[in-house]
Structure formats: structure tokens, C-alpha cells
Design an enzyme around this catalytic site. Structure first.
Site, PDB file in Angstrom:
ATOM      1  N   THR A  12       0.822  -1.217   0.000  1.00 16.63           N
ATOM      2  CA  THR A  12       0.000   0.000   0.000  1.00 16.63           C
ATOM      3  C   THR A  12       0.849   1.257   0.000  1.00 16.63           C
ATOM      4  O   THR A  12       0.504   2.259  -0.629  1.00 16.63           O
ATOM      5  CB  THR A  12      -0.896   0.019   1.268  1.00 16.63           C
ATOM      6  OG1 THR A  12      -1.750  -1.106   1.206  1.00 16.63           O
ATOM      7  CG2 THR A  12      -1.739   1.269   1.351  1.00 16.63           C
TER       8      THR A  12
ATOM      9  N   ASP B 110       1.901  -6.274  -4.685  1.00 20.24           N
ATOM     10  CA  ASP B 110       1.055  -6.354  -3.501  1.00 20.24           C
ATOM     11  C   ASP B 110       1.566  -7.571  -2.731  1.00 20.24           C
ATOM     12  O   ASP B 110       1.844  -8.608  -3.326  1.00 20.24           O
ATOM     13  CB  ASP B 110      -0.394  -6.571  -3.957  1.00 20.24           C
ATOM     14  CG  ASP B 110      -1.390  -6.516  -2.816  1.00 20.24           C
ATOM     15  OD1 ASP B 110      -2.300  -5.683  -2.881  1.00 20.24           O
ATOM     16  OD2 ASP B 110      -1.275  -7.335  -1.871  1.00 20.24           O
ATOM     17  N   SER B 111       1.678  -7.452  -1.416  1.00 19.98           N
ATOM     18  CA  SER B 111       2.328  -8.556  -0.698  1.00 19.98           C
ATOM     19  C   SER B 111       1.501  -9.831  -0.699  1.00 19.98           C
ATOM     20  O   SER B 111       2.010 -10.900  -0.365  1.00 19.98           O
ATOM     21  CB  SER B 111       2.705  -8.149   0.724  1.00 19.98           C
ATOM     22  OG  SER B 111       1.603  -8.157   1.572  1.00 19.98           O
ATOM     23  N   SER B 112       0.229  -9.750  -1.084  1.00 19.03           N
ATOM     24  CA  SER B 112      -0.540 -10.991  -1.205  1.00 19.03           C
ATOM     25  C   SER B 112      -0.035 -11.820  -2.389  1.00 19.03           C
ATOM     26  O   SER B 112      -0.343 -13.005  -2.498  1.00 19.03           O
ATOM     27  CB  SER B 112      -2.029 -10.682  -1.363  1.00 19.03           C
ATOM     28  OG  SER B 112      -2.476 -10.071  -0.174  1.00 19.03           O
TER      29      SER B 112
ATOM     30  N   THR C  51       1.684  -4.913   3.995  1.00 20.83           N
ATOM     31  CA  THR C  51       1.492  -5.410   5.360  1.00 20.83           C
ATOM     32  C   THR C  51       0.880  -6.812   5.397  1.00 20.83           C
ATOM     33  O   THR C  51       1.053  -7.535   6.372  1.00 20.83           O
ATOM     34  CB  THR C  51       0.581  -4.457   6.164  1.00 20.83           C
ATOM     35  OG1 THR C  51      -0.664  -4.326   5.484  1.00 20.83           O
ATOM     36  CG2 THR C  51       1.228  -3.103   6.335  1.00 20.83           C
ATOM     37  N   ASP C  52       0.151  -7.191   4.319  1.00 16.34           N
ATOM     38  CA  ASP C  52      -0.604  -8.450   4.371  1.00 16.34           C
ATOM     39  C   ASP C  52       0.269  -9.655   4.711  1.00 16.34           C
ATOM     40  O   ASP C  52      -0.113 -10.488   5.518  1.00 16.34           O
ATOM     41  CB  ASP C  52      -1.330  -8.706   3.041  1.00 16.34           C
ATOM     42  CG  ASP C  52      -2.475  -7.731   2.820  1.00 16.34           C
ATOM     43  OD1 ASP C  52      -2.834  -7.002   3.770  1.00 16.34           O
ATOM     44  OD2 ASP C  52      -3.014  -7.691   1.688  1.00 16.34           O
TER      45      ASP C  52
ATOM     46  N   THR D 173      -1.112 -23.663  18.654  1.00  9.29           N
ATOM     47  CA  THR D 173      -2.421 -23.252  19.168  1.00  9.29           C
ATOM     48  C   THR D 173      -3.084 -22.180  18.288  1.00  9.29           C
ATOM     49  O   THR D 173      -2.390 -21.351  17.685  1.00  9.29           O
ATOM     50  CB  THR D 173      -2.329 -22.715  20.617  1.00  9.29           C
ATOM     51  OG1 THR D 173      -3.589 -22.146  20.976  1.00  9.29           O
ATOM     52  CG2 THR D 173      -1.269 -21.640  20.784  1.00  9.29           C
ATOM     53  N   GLN D 174      -4.409 -22.195  18.255  1.00 11.30           N
ATOM     54  CA  GLN D 174      -5.140 -21.144  17.532  1.00 11.30           C
ATOM     55  C   GLN D 174      -5.144 -19.833  18.318  1.00 11.30           C
ATOM     56  O   GLN D 174      -5.505 -18.787  17.785  1.00 11.30           O
ATOM     57  CB  GLN D 174      -6.587 -21.585  17.283  1.00 11.30           C
ATOM     58  CG  GLN D 174      -6.686 -22.733  16.305  1.00 11.30           C
ATOM     59  CD  GLN D 174      -8.109 -23.222  16.092  1.00 11.30           C
ATOM     60  OE1 GLN D 174      -9.077 -22.545  16.413  1.00 11.30           O
ATOM     61  NE2 GLN D 174      -8.239 -24.407  15.547  1.00 11.30           N
ATOM     62  N   CYS D 175      -4.778 -19.881  19.602  1.00 13.65           N
ATOM     63  CA  CYS D 175      -4.742 -18.651  20.408  1.00 13.65           C
ATOM     64  C   CYS D 175      -3.543 -17.801  19.992  1.00 13.65           C
ATOM     65  O   CYS D 175      -2.492 -18.330  19.652  1.00 13.65           O
ATOM     66  CB  CYS D 175      -4.583 -18.969  21.890  1.00 13.65           C
ATOM     67  SG  CYS D 175      -5.921 -19.934  22.563  1.00 13.65           S
TER      68      CYS D 175
HETATM   69  N1  ASP Z   1      -2.549  -5.422   0.115  1.00 14.88           N
HETATM   70  C1  ASP Z   1      -1.470  -4.610   0.644  1.00 14.88           C
HETATM   71  C2  ASP Z   1      -0.203  -5.441   0.638  1.00 14.88           C
HETATM   72  O1  ASP Z   1      -0.003  -6.219   1.523  1.00 14.88           O
HETATM   73  C3  ASP Z   1      -1.796  -4.144   2.011  1.00 14.88           C
HETATM   74  C4  ASP Z   1      -0.752  -3.249   2.640  1.00 14.88           C
HETATM   75  O2  ASP Z   1       0.321  -3.000   2.183  1.00 14.88           O
HETATM   76  O3  ASP Z   1      -1.077  -2.743   3.723  1.00 14.88           O
HETATM   77  O4  ASP Z   1       0.585  -5.336  -0.266  1.00 14.88           O
END
Ligand code: ASP
Length: 344
Positions: free
Chosen positions: A15, A59-61, A91-92, A278-280
């Protein structure tokens, strides 16, 4: 005269480097020249800054293990010429990349600081500039000629975290990350306060060693009440599967159904490594504390203790990439390699 500090910025995308597509309104990466226009402050830091952009930004996805390797190679190639490295990343999946890099960069003695933003750099209220400028400062921070934070970290909003302890917790707020099971390494206010007793320092004189082979043949099996035998077996019988992260309940518990035990036991007998996570978000797996986890011990599962999913997934990929025996991998899973877990 003191030597000028130098930082290498590795711009991968996210982003921070996006703007709205006028036609669709969706955020998409812009080019590197444009990003630089928004950052005149970088020139005023008195620090020698060079940037290496991914072309195109991603995009990090869309980030893949190949991109982790790419970052590791850039750091290795430029290691001697910079005091520290700042990786601009979406951030993803930032916590996955930071975790992977923490395993790949053995004996790191310089800061590698990941950061990004929740709002694009060109937007009025963007958190990009503060995140980036503080990360640059942390990447050059030294005491007695040595880096204060020679670790792979994530800096976001006002907090510096150990990268392999971090999870993205918020898709909207500026404090997007947390490290639930390990204290922050620094807090940035008027001054940056470093919490040195939590920072890991490498053995003196140890040389950086970069290992980038990964094996992605792993799966995550997340339990829920009512999960069927068919679902569990479908996952445990994936072709070429090498390891599974079983996301269990609470302190590492699971249903006591006999079909479930048999499915797990059968998989570990076939050499598949199964790690109990753990899922926690907070706390640790404690197998054997409840009756509902005794079967998991008997089926040959190993504990992920208080590891994040991001850290255990990337640790498995990294260890499997080394092509070592199942016993050696299991041993390395039971110890902390670079501060990723607290073995209780
Ligand atoms: N979809 C963005 C990414 O991870 C989200 C971000 O950067 O906050 O590339």
C-alpha cells in the site's frame, strides 16, 4: 571524521507504494520514481540512502518464496556497504517475509527493518513517511560502533517488533501489527527507546550466512468442532506433503476421536512432520496438560510452543529446504533458532 551512515532501501511494494486506479477505484502499485517524489525528507537525513525497487512493485498478497530469496540475495550482495537495510513491503504478508528472512540470514549483525503503511504514501493522512523515516533511523542506530538492533524486525506506527514474533492484527488501524508472545524491541516517541535485554546479539565475529532453499510442501490444518474425517484425510494425504501445522485449540488440544488419532499417527508413520500450534494468539502449547492433547503426543506431534503461524510455516519451509533427515528437522523444531519461540 565519523563515517557517513548508509542504508539500503529495498522497495518491494504494498500500500505504501500504491495509488487509486481512476477507473476502478482499487489500489494498485505505482512506479518507483513517483514514490520518491513523495519523500523529499529522505534527502535531508544526512544518511546515504540507496534504493533498489522490485520491478514492478507487488502487492504482498502476491509475494512468493522466490521474493524472500530475492530480498536475501540483495542483502547478501550489499551487506558490507550498508549499516542497515529497510524493506518496504505490503502489510498483508510482511510477517511471513520477515519470519522467512530471520531464518535465511544466519549470524545477522546488521538491522533489517521491514515497514510499510496502511495508507498510500501520497495520501494526506498516510502513515508511510513516519514509518519509513523512523525505520531508517533504527537501521542506522549504533552504540560503540555496533548496531543496536541486529535483527530482522518489523517497525510499525511506534513500535519495533522482532519479525518472527509478529502477526498482522488489524486491517484498518495504523497499529497493524502485534507481537503477542514477545515484548517490543523499541518504542518510538520523541526519542527511540531500545529495550536491549530483549534484543538478540550474534556471536562476535560470526559471518553472515545466507540459506535460501525452501520447500513449500506443507499444509495448515485448522481444527473446528465438527471437522470431518474426510477433510482431515484429504489434507494429510496431499501428494508430496512433508509437514503439517495443526492449528489446535487452547493449550494444544484436539478431539479425542479414534479416526482422528489414526489419521495423525498414520501420517507421522509415513514421515510427515506434524507440528501442534495453538489457535490462540497469546500463550503456548502444552501437550499433556489436558487429556485432549495426550493423543497428539502419542501420534508423534511436536510442539510449536508459542510460535506464530507465520514463524512456524516459514521455519518448516526453511528446514525442509535443507533436505535434512526428519529427526534432525524435528530436533531443530524443538529449539529456538533465532528467537522465534520460547521453549517451556
Ligand atoms: N494489500 C497490501 C499489501 O499487503 C496491504 C498493505 O500494504 O497494507 O501489499
Amino acid at each position: 571524521m565519523e563515517k557517513e551512515s548508509a542504508v539500503l532501501l529495498i522497495f518491494t511494494g504494498g500500500t505504501i507504494s500504491m495509488s487509486e486506479d481512476p477507473a476502478t477505484g482499487a489500489l494498485r502499485p505505482i512506479d518507483f520514481e513517483k514514490v520518491q517524489e513523495y519523500l523529499p525528507e529522505l534527502k535531508q537525513t544526512g544518511i546515504r540512502i540507496k534504493s533498489i525497487p522490485f520491478i514492478p512493485f507487488i502487492d504482498s498478497s502476491d509475494v512468493q518464496p522466490e521474493n524472500w530469496k530475492q530480498i536475501a540475495y540483495i542483502i547478501r550482495k550489499n551487506y558490507d556497504n550498508y549499516d542497515g537495510f529497510v524493506v518496504l513491503h505490503g502489510t498483508d504478508t510482511m510477517a511471513y517475509t520477515a519470519s522467512a528472512l530471520s531464518f535465511m540470514l544466519e549470524n545477522l549483525s546488521k538491522p533489517v527493518i521491514f515497514t510499510g503503511a496502511q495508507l498510500p504514501i501520497g495520501m494526506m493522512r498516510s502513515d508511510a513517511k513516519e514509518n519509513l523515516l523512523t525505520s531508517v533511523e533504527i537501521a542506522t542506530a549504533k552504540e560503540n560502533g555496533k548496531a543496536i538492533v541486529p535483527e530482522v524486525c518489523i517497525f510499525f506506527e511506534d513500535t519495533l517488533f522482532r519479525g518472527n514474533r509478529t502477526t498482522k492484527k488489524n486491517a484498518e488501524h495504523f497499529n497493524a501489527f502485534n507481537s503477542y508472545n514477545y515484548p517490543p524491541l523499541a518504542k518510538a516517541g520523541v526519542h527511540i527507546k531500545y529495550f536491549r535485554s530483549y534484543i538478540h546479539y550474534p556471536e562476535q565475529g560470526a559471518q553472515l550466512y545466507v540459506r535460501t532453499e525452501v520447500n513449500p510442501n506443507i499444509a495448515i490444518l485448522k481444527l473446528f468442532p465438527g471437522i470431518t474425517e474426510q477433510t482431515v484425510n484429504a489434507i494429510l494425504n496431499i501428494k508430496d506433503l512433508k509437514a503439517v501445522v495443526l492449528e489446535s485449540f487452547g493449550a494444544g488440544n484436539a478431539p479425542r476421536r479414534i479416526w482422528f488419532f489414526n489419521a495423525l499417527k498414520n501420517a507421522t508413520n509415513r514421515g510427515i512432520i506434524i507440528v501442534n500450534k495453538t489457535q490462540c494468539s497469546t500463550g503456548s502449547v502444552e501437550m499433556g496438560r489436558y487429556e485432549t492433547s495426550i493423543n497428539l503426543v502419542n501420534a508423534g506431534l511436536i510442539s510449536a510452543y508459542d510460535c506464530t503461524t507465520e514463524a512456524i510455516v516459514t521455519k518448516l519451509m526453511y528446514l525442509l529446504g535443507e533436505n535434512e533427515s526428519v529427526d534432525i528437522i524435528k530436533h531443530k523444531l524443538s529449539i529456538s533458532l533465532c528467537g522465534e519461540m520460547t521453549v517451556s
